[in-house]
Scaffold this active site. Structure first.
Site, PDB file in Angstrom:
ATOM      1  N   SER A 136     -75.368 -24.986  82.537  1.00  0.00           N
ATOM      2  CA  SER A 136     -76.527 -24.126  82.749  1.00  0.00           C
ATOM      3  C   SER A 136     -77.508 -24.845  83.658  1.00  0.00           C
ATOM      4  O   SER A 136     -77.875 -26.002  83.392  1.00  0.00           O
ATOM      5  CB  SER A 136     -77.176 -23.804  81.399  1.00  0.00           C
ATOM      6  N   LYS A 162     -74.084 -21.219  85.068  1.00  0.00           N
ATOM      7  CA  LYS A 162     -75.076 -20.214  84.678  1.00  0.00           C
ATOM      8  C   LYS A 162     -76.392 -20.570  85.333  1.00  0.00           C
ATOM      9  O   LYS A 162     -76.849 -21.709  85.275  1.00  0.00           O
ATOM     10  CB  LYS A 162     -75.240 -20.180  83.154  1.00  0.00           C
ATOM     11  N   LYS A 164     -80.466 -19.826  85.534  1.00  0.00           N
ATOM     12  CA  LYS A 164     -81.648 -19.224  84.937  1.00  0.00           C
ATOM     13  C   LYS A 164     -82.376 -18.414  86.016  1.00  0.00           C
ATOM     14  O   LYS A 164     -82.535 -18.868  87.156  1.00  0.00           O
ATOM     15  CB  LYS A 164     -82.587 -20.297  84.382  1.00  0.00           C
ATOM     16  N   ASP A 189     -79.007 -15.813  83.505  1.00  0.00           N
ATOM     17  CA  ASP A 189     -79.651 -15.713  82.195  1.00  0.00           C
ATOM     18  C   ASP A 189     -81.153 -15.572  82.410  1.00  0.00           C
ATOM     19  O   ASP A 189     -81.796 -16.455  82.990  1.00  0.00           O
ATOM     20  CB  ASP A 189     -79.346 -16.957  81.369  1.00  0.00           C
ATOM     21  N   GLU A 216     -77.212 -12.116  81.346  1.00  0.00           N
ATOM     22  CA  GLU A 216     -77.537 -12.461  79.967  1.00  0.00           C
ATOM     23  C   GLU A 216     -79.005 -12.181  79.639  1.00  0.00           C
ATOM     24  O   GLU A 216     -79.900 -12.595  80.368  1.00  0.00           O
ATOM     25  CB  GLU A 216     -77.221 -13.943  79.725  1.00  0.00           C
ATOM     26  N   ASP A 241     -78.185 -12.547  73.786  1.00  0.00           N
ATOM     27  CA  ASP A 241     -78.436 -13.854  73.192  1.00  0.00           C
ATOM     28  C   ASP A 241     -79.537 -13.699  72.151  1.00  0.00           C
ATOM     29  O   ASP A 241     -79.282 -13.452  70.969  1.00  0.00           O
ATOM     30  CB  ASP A 241     -78.819 -14.852  74.292  1.00  0.00           C
ATOM     31  N   LYS A 265     -75.047 -18.640  69.594  1.00  0.00           N
ATOM     32  CA  LYS A 265     -75.711 -19.931  69.435  1.00  0.00           C
ATOM     33  C   LYS A 265     -75.754 -20.230  67.935  1.00  0.00           C
ATOM     34  O   LYS A 265     -76.326 -19.478  67.159  1.00  0.00           O
ATOM     35  CB  LYS A 265     -77.132 -19.895  69.996  1.00  0.00           C
ATOM     36  N   GLY A 293     -75.914 -23.076  74.222  1.00  0.00           N
ATOM     37  CA  GLY A 293     -76.458 -24.360  73.799  1.00  0.00           C
ATOM     38  C   GLY A 293     -77.963 -24.406  73.854  1.00  0.00           C
ATOM     39  O   GLY A 293     -78.615 -23.567  74.487  1.00  0.00           O
TER      40      GLY A 293
END
Length: 382
Positions: A136, A162, A164, A189, A216, A241, A265, A293
């Site tokens: 990530s 991934k 952000k 995400d 996400e 999530d 998670k 995570g």
């Protein structure tokens, strides 16, 4: 198993590279480590991976410490059980505080599997001896900085990246990464940063054409209907999530069609038992899952590797090697990724030696039932 002693440690580790999400930037991580000791002197370890600040959710390191010392420790000390569920039942009346519960759940499962000579993955029902890891990447100062970070992780062998995203940092960086890496397993995400409005709909419509594996958590945790509407309008899979904390949330997601992928998670859902149940529900519904995570240290990261060995974890999980985030870890050997694969330990428990002396030496705050007078549980007093 009878729990005879409980110790807690607050430990901070600096990140190798600062990490920014839609809410804030951080350069270090502070988590609570949980050690349980049974009547035979065997120990089990868990990690409360609550963030320091209330941006991901309401829980923080401070609130988790309070719940742990006032409620979880008194409830669990002296408790007995043959299976993890027997011990986890002592806190079932506590509403919420999933991060705090997850740390104790992890320690219970580690203790249980060690006492039976089982690897944690095997105790959970895992079927793999290695799992695929993804990484990530946070929001960077510039697109060039982001591209450099992607290059580093691809060179390390990670098959999935991934990114952000946040309003104002979304379409352009994604398109830049996609142009540089047309074959990359790429997903984004948002951590719930987008409002449910026309501008956001336009952003996701543009991202829908970038060949993403998933988008996400675009909207807030309670916006299940908004996620369902978005999923009906785009071809890219929506992954939830923060919206899925309890198993009832997952059932609502499935019934509403609010997403096609689930990020499990362990910390968000309250521990390994709930995470395994969520996996089973998702598998029955045909929903692929992966393990997210929270920048866990080695204890929590090893638990994530174990749960990721279950058969329904069909997508790369956030179980990258410890060295991706930290110069040194608190377990030996550290969690390692080779060409994007992490070996699932076969030794009992989490399969790593916990560096207890280092934890004792470097922790900023500790709690030990052997040195403290632990009063009766607030739950028992009603």
């Amino acid at each position: 198993m009878r729990i005879e002693r409980i110790r807690l440690f607050v430990l901070r580790q600096d990140l190798r590279h600062s990490f920014e999400t839609s809410s804030h930037r951080k350069s270090g991580i502070e988590h609570i480590l949980v050690e349980l000791t049974d009547a035979e002197g065997q120990t089990g370890w868990g990690e409360v991976a609550a963030p320091s600040d209330p941006y991901f959710g309401a829980e923080t390191t401070v609130t988790a410490w309070e719940i742990a010392t006032r409620y979880l420790v008194p409830a669990l000390l002296g408790a007995e059980g043959e299976e993890p569920a027997d011990l986890e039942a002592v806190w079932e009346r506590i509403r919420g505080h999933e991060f705090a519960k997850a740390g104790f759940s992890g320690a219970v499962w580690d203790l249980y599997s060690r006492t039976r000579g089982l690897a944690l993955a095997a105790a959970l029902g895992g079927t793999r001896d290695e799992v695929v890891a993804g990484v990530s990447l946070g929001i960077e100062p510039s697109i060039d900085d982001l591209l450099a970070q992607v290059e580093v992780q691809r060179a390390a062998g990670y098959p999935r990246v991934k990114l952000k995203i946040a309003p104002g940092w979304d379409v352009e960086p994604v398109r830049a990464v996609r142009a540089a890496h047309p074959d990359l397993d790429l997903h984004v995400d948002a951590n719930g940063a987008y409002p449910d409005d026309a501008d956001s709909a336009a952003v996701f419509a543009r991202l829908d054409g970038e060949g993403l594996t998933m988008i996400e958590q675009p909207f807030g945790p309670r916006e299940l209907v908004a996620h369902a509407v978005l999923q009906s309008r785009i071809g890219t899979d929506v992954c939830l999530d923060e919206s899925v904390v309890a198993l009832g949330d997952l059932r609502s997601m499935i019934r509403l069609g609010a997403g096609r992928v689930l990020n499990i998670k362990v910390s968000r859902m309250g521990g390994l038992s709930v995470a395994r149940a969520a996996h089973d529900i998702a598998v029955d519904a045909g929903i692929p899952v992966w393990c997210g995570g929270m920048h866990e240290f080695g204890v929590g990261r090893a638990a994530n590797v174990a749960i990721s060995s279950l058969p329904g974890f069909l997508l790369p999980s956030d179980v990258s090697g410890s060295d991706k985030y930290y110069a040194a870890d608190i377990v030996d050997p550290p969690v390692r990724a080779e060409s994007g694969l992490v070996t699932v330990p076969s030794a009992p428990g989490i399969g790593h030696e916990v560096l207890v002396e280092r934890i004792e030496r470097e922790s900023s705050r500790t709690f030990d039932t052997a040195a403290a007078h632990v009063h009766g549980s607030a739950l028992a007093r009603g």
